[in-house]
Scaffold this active site. Structure first.
Site, mmCIF file in Angstrom:
data_model
loop_
_atom_site.group_PDB
_atom_site.id
_atom_site.type_symbol
_atom_site.label_atom_id
_atom_site.label_comp_id
_atom_site.label_asym_id
_atom_site.label_seq_id
_atom_site.Cartn_x
_atom_site.Cartn_y
_atom_site.Cartn_z
ATOM 1 N N PHE B 207 0.603 -1.165 0.068
ATOM 2 C CA PHE B 207 -0.083 -0.077 0.084
ATOM 3 C C PHE B 207 0.718 1.477 -0.169
ATOM 4 O O PHE B 207 2.171 1.346 0.266
ATOM 5 C CB PHE B 207 -0.847 -0.037 1.148
ATOM 6 N N HIS B 237 4.620 0.547 1.384
ATOM 7 C CA HIS B 237 5.004 -1.016 1.617
ATOM 8 C C HIS B 237 4.916 -1.879 0.405
ATOM 9 O O HIS B 237 4.201 -1.850 -0.478
ATOM 10 C CB HIS B 237 3.918 -1.497 2.358
ATOM 11 N N ASN B 328 11.990 -8.470 5.065
ATOM 12 C CA ASN B 328 12.484 -9.691 4.584
ATOM 13 C C ASN B 328 13.814 -9.834 3.883
ATOM 14 O O ASN B 328 14.043 -9.680 2.689
ATOM 15 C CB ASN B 328 11.364 -10.143 3.632
ATOM 16 N N HIS B 397 7.353 -6.228 12.805
ATOM 17 C CA HIS B 397 7.179 -5.607 11.228
ATOM 18 C C HIS B 397 6.005 -4.977 10.918
ATOM 19 O O HIS B 397 5.705 -4.391 9.912
ATOM 20 C CB HIS B 397 7.754 -6.464 10.245
#
Lengths: 132, 475
Positions: B207, B237, B328, B397
């Site tokens: 988003f 993100h 990640n 996160h």
């Protein structure tokens, strides 16, 4: 039943059924297509694939990721498989399908998570987790 | 079935499964959570996955999970593992398919009241300039030689071409570039998938949000970070898109073969790994670094388009970057005088004050940490702490899913959510009602509770809370 969706908190898990291993491949491909929710166009397409792996489980996941690669890069969806050569470690086949205008759902990959091929009452089944 | 009795309570918000629990465990497994959260966590298979993670060769101290833990594959989401680079392994399953999925925030010099009338137009403009959706690319394809440069140099390659400023590089984890990247380890397929996706959002929980600062918890740190009450910011993100997915797919396949070669046996195939110092391990690390660089370039290009959209609708005083974090990723870091390859899968690096790898201007207060909440709820800015060393300087996160997407679609109406959020003054830009239902606030854990745990455990400390004014969803 070709496959059913199982609850998973973040991704999509499906249990796939088939009388033969070939049918598992076909039904897993169907599950992949249904998850993608494609907007299908008329144009017919086909793709040749050839893969070798170390086990039937790994071969299935690599097959699905191969289809996913062509789906994303060529904007196509595959509904049928013509198996030219098929065993637990090799698949050579033609995928038949149609062009797709767009997909409503993204799949990052088919994963190897807790993957297992089982045979129960003359029917194969396997569970696949798609990372979405 | 794992039960609460299987845990040892280490402190108020820290729980441990001892090593003796399973013969495959090389270390204990620890979870940061309140007792109430732990009960909920036990409902899915995430703790089993954390136990599996503790079986990785070379793992140091504990496998760890942040309070936003939920079931993933291989590692749980929210999982952290520090592995000795000399004796241990690297596992693509500890990074995931969306390599360097992460967050960036741009801070504007304006207050909410100064932009209220432009919100609709600005959101529209951003939505039109940043494509979203599966495989959705930009109209032009990047040529392979420039793509290789992006894989090598990350966001620096884009800044050199005029898509940003030096401050974008400075205010970014690893300065937007992992030096360990080697484009030749990235397959042609991955490169083909990446050619038209630089500057695209993707779908799912990706988003862009226009937000305002609702609350400040730490006045001094906020001041150092350039944050003030009611300030407008843009947070987003996304990650490495199809290129990263392909790198992960390629290397998990390769690792599967390497496992036999190195005689590594693990409880889940998705944990497939190779010794860090083996040719397979090094190749994956180089390719993962290249994909991470691609993700930083992707966020750089999105930032460029956001600034352009801002300029077009509001004019002067464009937003500037506070920071960009990966959640990640696997990175080589020194902890307790040992080099570790720290895997963070759904976890954020949070370096303490004076750490050599953070920008000079944040040295006094610690690294800014960006934690998004679920759609329509709050997001947080935190700062890294000295005490965070117990988690290899890692923190949560995001909110973490609490309900499956299937369940969310079945029980929540996307249109109703849009109406509800509109009532709260939040504009939702999305082409898919189903997508809105999947990402509804009810489908996630409470971000306030998640952040409270890492704050109380001192893994990172709260600086400010932001709430959304408009959400542009990845469709």
């Amino acid at each position: 039943m070709k496959y059913k969706q199982i609850d998973h908190p973040a991704d999509i898990k499906v249990r796939v059924f088939g009388k033969t291993k070939k049918e598992i491949f076909l039904n897993a491909l169907k599950a992949l297509n249904d998850i993608l929710e494609p907007e299908i166009e008329e144009k017919q397409t086909q793709e040749e694939i050839e893969l070798e792996s170390t086990s039937i489980e790994n071969l299935l996941i690599e097959f699905l990721n191969e289809a996913l690669y062509f789906t994303e890069t060529k904007k196509e969806i595959y509904q049928d498989i013509d198996f030219k050569e098929f065993n637990d470690e090799k698949i050579k086949a033609t995928l038949y399908g149609q062009a797709a205008k767009e997909f409503k759902q993204e799949i990052k990959a088919a994963t190897y998570h807790e993957l297992e091929f089982k045979k129960q009452d003359d029917q194969y089944q396997t569970t696949i987790l798609f990372d979405i | 079935m794992i039960q609460k009795q299987d845990f040892k309570k280490i402190s108020q918000n820290l729980w441990e499964i001892p090593k003796e629990f399973s013969p495959e465990m090389r270390t204990p497994a620890r979870i940061y959570a309140s007792e109430e959260m732990l009960t909920k966590i036990l409902e899915d298979r995430s703790v089993n996955q954390l136990i599996n993670t503790a079986s990785l060769p070379g793992i140091e101290k504990h496998s760890m999970a942040m309070p936003d833990i939920h079931e993933g594959y291989g590692f749980p989401i929210g999982g952290v593992a520090g592995i000795d680079t000399k004796t241990g392994v690297i596992s693509p399953g500890g990074v995931g398919y969306d390599i360097n999925c992460g967050m960036r925030i741009l801070l504007s010099p304006l207050q909410e009241k100064e932009i209220t009338k432009y919100i609709e137009k600005l959101s529209q403009e951003i939505q039109e300039s940043v494509p979203s959706g599966l495989g959705k690319g930009r109209k032009t394809k990047t040529d392979i030689s420039f793509l290789n440069k992006i894989l090598q140099k990350g966001s620096q390659a884009l800044v050199e071409k005029g898509y940003g400023d030096q401050e974008d590089i400075e205010n970014c984890e690893s300065k937007g570039r992992m030096e360990s990247a080697d484009p030749s380890t990235v397959s042609d397929r991955a490169k083909q998938r990446g050619r038209d996706q630089i500057g695209t959002l993707g779908s799912g929980n990706h988003f862009i949000e226009i937000q305002k600062v609702e609350k400040i918890f730490d006045e001094q740190a906020a001041k150092e970070f350039g944050i003030f009450q009611n300030q407008v910011a843009v947070m987003f993100h996304t990650g490495s898109r199809g290129l990263g997915h392909q790198v992960a797919t390629d290397y998990i396949k390769e690792m599967m073969k390497a496992m036999n070669k190195y005689k590594i046996q693990l409880p889940d195939r998705e944990l497939a790994c190779a010794p860090f110092n083996s040719p397979e391990g090094q190749r994956y690390f180089s390719a993962m670094s290249a994909a991470a660089n691609y993700a930083w370039a992707n966020r750089q290009m999105i930032a460029y388009h956001i600034k352009k959209s801002w300029e077009k609708t509001i004019g002067k005083e464009k937003p500037t970057p506070l920071y960009d974090v990966a959640h990640n990723i696997a990175k080589k870091e020194n902890h307790n005088n040992k080099e570790l390859i720290v895997h963070r899968k759904g976890a954020t690096r949070a370096f303490p004050p004076n750490h050599p790898e953070i920008p000079e201007k944040y040295k006094k207060k610690g690294q800014p940490v960006l934690i998004p909440g679920s759609m329509g709820t709050g997001s947080y800015i935190l700062k890294g702490t000295e005490q965070g060393k117990e988690s290899w300087h890692s923190t949560c996160h995001g909110a973490g899913r609490a309900m499956s997407r299937k369940q969310a679609i079945k029980t929540i109406s996307g249109q109703e959510i849009i109406r509800e959020l509109k009532g709260k003054g939040i504009l939702i830009k999305s082409k898919s009602n189903k997508g809105v239902a999947e990402e509804a606030p009810q489908a996630y854990k409470d971000i306030d509770q998640v952040v409270e745990i890492v704050h109380q455990a001192n893994l990172s400390k709260k600086v400010a809370k932001l709430i959304p004014l408009a959400v542009i969803k990845g469709d």
